[in-house]
Structure formats: C-alpha cells, structure tokens
Design an enzyme around this catalytic site. Sequence first.
Site, PDB file in Angstrom:
ATOM      1  N   PRO A  89       0.904  -1.213  -0.002  1.00 19.28           N
ATOM      2  CA  PRO A  89       0.010  -0.105  -0.162  1.00 19.28           C
ATOM      3  C   PRO A  89       0.948   1.165   0.002  1.00 19.28           C
ATOM      4  CG  PRO A  89      -0.062  -1.342   2.028  1.00 19.28           C
ATOM      5  CD  PRO A  89       0.493  -2.076   1.292  1.00 19.28           C
ATOM      6  N   GLU A 116       1.711  -7.691   8.450  1.00 21.11           N
ATOM      7  CA  GLU A 116       1.662  -6.040   8.470  1.00 21.11           C
ATOM      8  C   GLU A 116       2.521  -5.668   7.250  1.00 21.11           C
ATOM      9  OE1 GLU A 116      -0.147  -4.274  10.564  1.00 21.11           O
ATOM     10  OE2 GLU A 116      -1.093  -6.312  10.871  1.00 21.11           O
ATOM     11  N   ARG A 153      -4.730  -8.838 -20.510  1.00 24.42           N
ATOM     12  CA  ARG A 153      -5.713  -8.356 -21.560  1.00 24.42           C
ATOM     13  C   ARG A 153      -5.016  -7.344 -22.439  1.00 24.42           C
ATOM     14  NH1 ARG A 153      -8.276  -3.794 -20.892  1.00 24.42           N
ATOM     15  NH2 ARG A 153     -10.369  -4.361 -21.785  1.00 24.42           N
ATOM     16  N   ASP A 168     -10.511   1.334 -24.428  1.00 28.91           N
ATOM     17  CA  ASP A 168     -10.778   1.327 -23.213  1.00 28.91           C
ATOM     18  C   ASP A 168     -10.637   2.507 -22.436  1.00 28.91           C
ATOM     19  OD1 ASP A 168     -10.933  -1.307 -22.786  1.00 28.91           O
ATOM     20  OD2 ASP A 168      -8.874  -1.629 -22.131  1.00 28.91           O
TER      21      ASP A 168
END
Length: 228
Positions: A89, A116, A153, A168
Amino acid sequence: MFHAQILTLFPEFFDTPLSCSIPKRAIAAGIVDVDCIQLRDFATDKHSKVDDAPYGGGPGMLMKPGPVVAAIREARKRQPDTHVVMLTPSGISFTQAKALEYTEKSGITLLCGRYEGFDERICDYVDEEISLGDYVLSGGEPAALCVLDSVIRLLPDVLGSPESAVLDSFTEEGILDWPHYTRPEEFEGKHVPDVLLSGNHAKIEKWRHEQAILRSRKADLDGVKHDG
Ligand code: ADE
C-alpha cells in the site's frame, strides 16, 4: 511469450481467476505463462518461518528478509530480465499506463506479502513498489491478480478485437469511456439515446466523445471513476 511469476505464500489464490475467461485463453494460447513460487520454500529454519515480530515493538508480524530475498533471487535466476514488482500500500498507484508499460517487458515478477508488511530492507531487491489504491488489503495477492489481469488483456492477440483495448477507458490520456447501451431499446422506462439509433456514424462518434469528456470531468470533480 510473456513470463509472469508470482512470489506468494498462497499460490492457490490464483487458481480460479487464471482458469477463467481471458487469462485462461491467453495461457492456453501460449501468449503468457504464470509460475507461482512458494515463499515458504525459501525459509531456512525447521518451522519454515517467513515472518517475525517488528523491532521496536508494535502489533503484527513482518515478512522476514531472508526467505523473500532468496525467492526474488530464484525468480531472477529463472527469468533474468524479469521486472520485480512489490505489492504494497505504500507503493506508487497502479494505472493503465503502468499496465501498458509492463506489456513491453519480457515478463514481471509480482511479490506478495502477508502480515503487516515487509522488512524495509527487502525494497532494495525489487525494481518497483506498486499499490493498488489507498486502502489496505489482507495481502498482496488480490493486488497482484489485478495487475496481472490488466496486463494480460493488453498483450498482443489476447483480445478478440485489438480495438477493444485501444478504446478502453483511461487509454486515451486518462479519458473515461463513453456510456454503452445494448438491447432492449427501452428498459423500465429508460430509453437508449436517439443518436445511437440514428445510423449516423459521424454524429454517434461526436456524441460518444462529448459524453466521455463530460464523464471524465464529472469523475474528476467527484473524485470517483466510473467503470468501463
Ligand atoms: N497489500 C496490502 N494492501 C495493498 C494495496 N492497497 N496495494 C498493493 N498491495 C497491498
């Protein structure tokens, strides 16, 4: 062939998603191969320990550097040109542009943590730290899956029509896709816009472009992105 490697404690996490739909077809067609490397196999103690408590105290456990770095070395040995990506993150946000950038490489290695997080020193052994967004997942696996799916993709010959990837959302300088409609023409009192039924392709193209710009401006203002 694009070589994807996943360093994880949970290889089974990827079984179902990679055996469905577009990833399944891409693997069957020999466009991509995906190898999971079990991080626990690189533990050196008799309990196969891959985590430990943080120095300085505090809650949770961290991924130990020894087994993770040994697994990264094995991944680089198997695919010397691989680009090693740590999912965390605290990394930089993943984007469509980043997915496109990865398709230019010979392959990627996705490093998934649990607990963690990682011992900070592991960062010195990866090429990039990537976050899926500003929220905390229970591990890097869901993030790695999203990265891998979005890359697969975009690989040549994966999608039926090359136009689908080009058109897209986000591909055109971050502009979102226009609204789409299919049958029926009227659903619970909601009608397909007349212009789409007009058969006038120039008008349709102009309308779609305007709608895409309106949506993108609205998404910027709301801080939300619509999907597809
Ligand atoms: N691991 C835990 N949360 C994550 C996130 N948001 N992105 C990437 N990896 C993660």
